[in-house]
Enzyme design. Sequence first.
Site, PDB file in Angstrom:
ATOM      1  N   SER A 141       0.836  -1.204   0.000  1.00  0.00           N
ATOM      2  CA  SER A 141       0.000   0.000   0.000  1.00  0.00           C
ATOM      3  C   SER A 141       0.866   1.247   0.000  1.00  0.00           C
ATOM      4  O   SER A 141       2.036   1.198  -0.377  1.00  0.00           O
ATOM      5  CB  SER A 141      -0.948  -0.030   1.206  1.00  0.00           C
ATOM      6  N   ASN A 142       0.320   2.385   0.390  1.00  0.00           N
ATOM      7  CA  ASN A 142       1.076   3.638   0.434  1.00  0.00           C
ATOM      8  C   ASN A 142       0.585   4.484   1.608  1.00  0.00           C
ATOM      9  O   ASN A 142      -0.344   4.095   2.317  1.00  0.00           O
ATOM     10  CB  ASN A 142       0.940   4.385  -0.897  1.00  0.00           C
ATOM     11  N   TYR A 143       1.176   5.655   1.799  1.00  0.00           N
ATOM     12  CA  TYR A 143       0.907   6.465   2.991  1.00  0.00           C
ATOM     13  C   TYR A 143      -0.327   7.347   2.907  1.00  0.00           C
ATOM     14  O   TYR A 143      -0.553   8.173   3.779  1.00  0.00           O
ATOM     15  CB  TYR A 143       2.111   7.359   3.285  1.00  0.00           C
TER      16      TYR A 143
END
Length: 226
Positions: A33-35
């Site tokens: 995923s990402n932030y």
Amino acid sequence: TLALLSPQDLAGETVLVTAGPTREELDPVRYLSNYSSGKMGYAIARAARRRGARVILVSGPTALAAPVGIELVPVTSARQMREAVLQRLEEATVVIKAAAVADYRPAMRAEQKIKKGLEGSLILPLEKNPDILAELGSRKGNRLLVGFAAETADLLENARKKLTEKNLDLIVANDVSRSDAGFDVDTNAVRLLYRDGSGEELPLLGKDEVADQLLDRIARLLKPSL
Ligand code: CTP
Ligand code: CA
């Protein structure tokens, strides 16, 4: 009550907003995923609602509360987000893609938790996810299409390229290398780039304020006479 103080300049519009990250599962306990926190997209959804629009919010996993008066469609992966967006596309007069969609997903999802027993390193093959926004751009119709560009270098050049290649009306160029802008903070500093080649820089603002500034521009693009 707040709505009484807001211009109802999006009344009659159906605004489809995507927000948050996507998660691409690797096995039953892990994902890629990402932030992204979803804060920018949720702020846009709330502001559009305040301004009189009907709002559909397709959201990846976030820690944010479901906004009142908005149809929330929770999704997890990029492929689910694509399905949810395409399913509601016909109703939308404006689409704002604030989500940080994972570009790749693990080529396989293991049925069981992957064990660490292997010698040496584990190599994970990845497959490309569909580009939802590019797909919307290729079948744009009369809809107003707004994208985001998250960049850590060559902000304007990269954002301009995305605006053109994805056939957008407006792109929000976001320098995510700054610690006070972009992913997972309450403020944002963006440039708005338009189809006709023009652009403008917004100062560092709270995400709610960025949302209203963006919707000011969108309302003007929808109703050039105002
Ligand atoms: N986007 C999308 N589907 C994807 C990837 C991105 O709809 N699979 C959308 C995002 O929601 C955003 C815009 O495309 O509105 C730009 O996303 P960004 O990650 O900045 O650009 P990419 O086109 O993915 O290119 P890159 O990550 O290589 O810079
Ligand atoms: Ca990307």
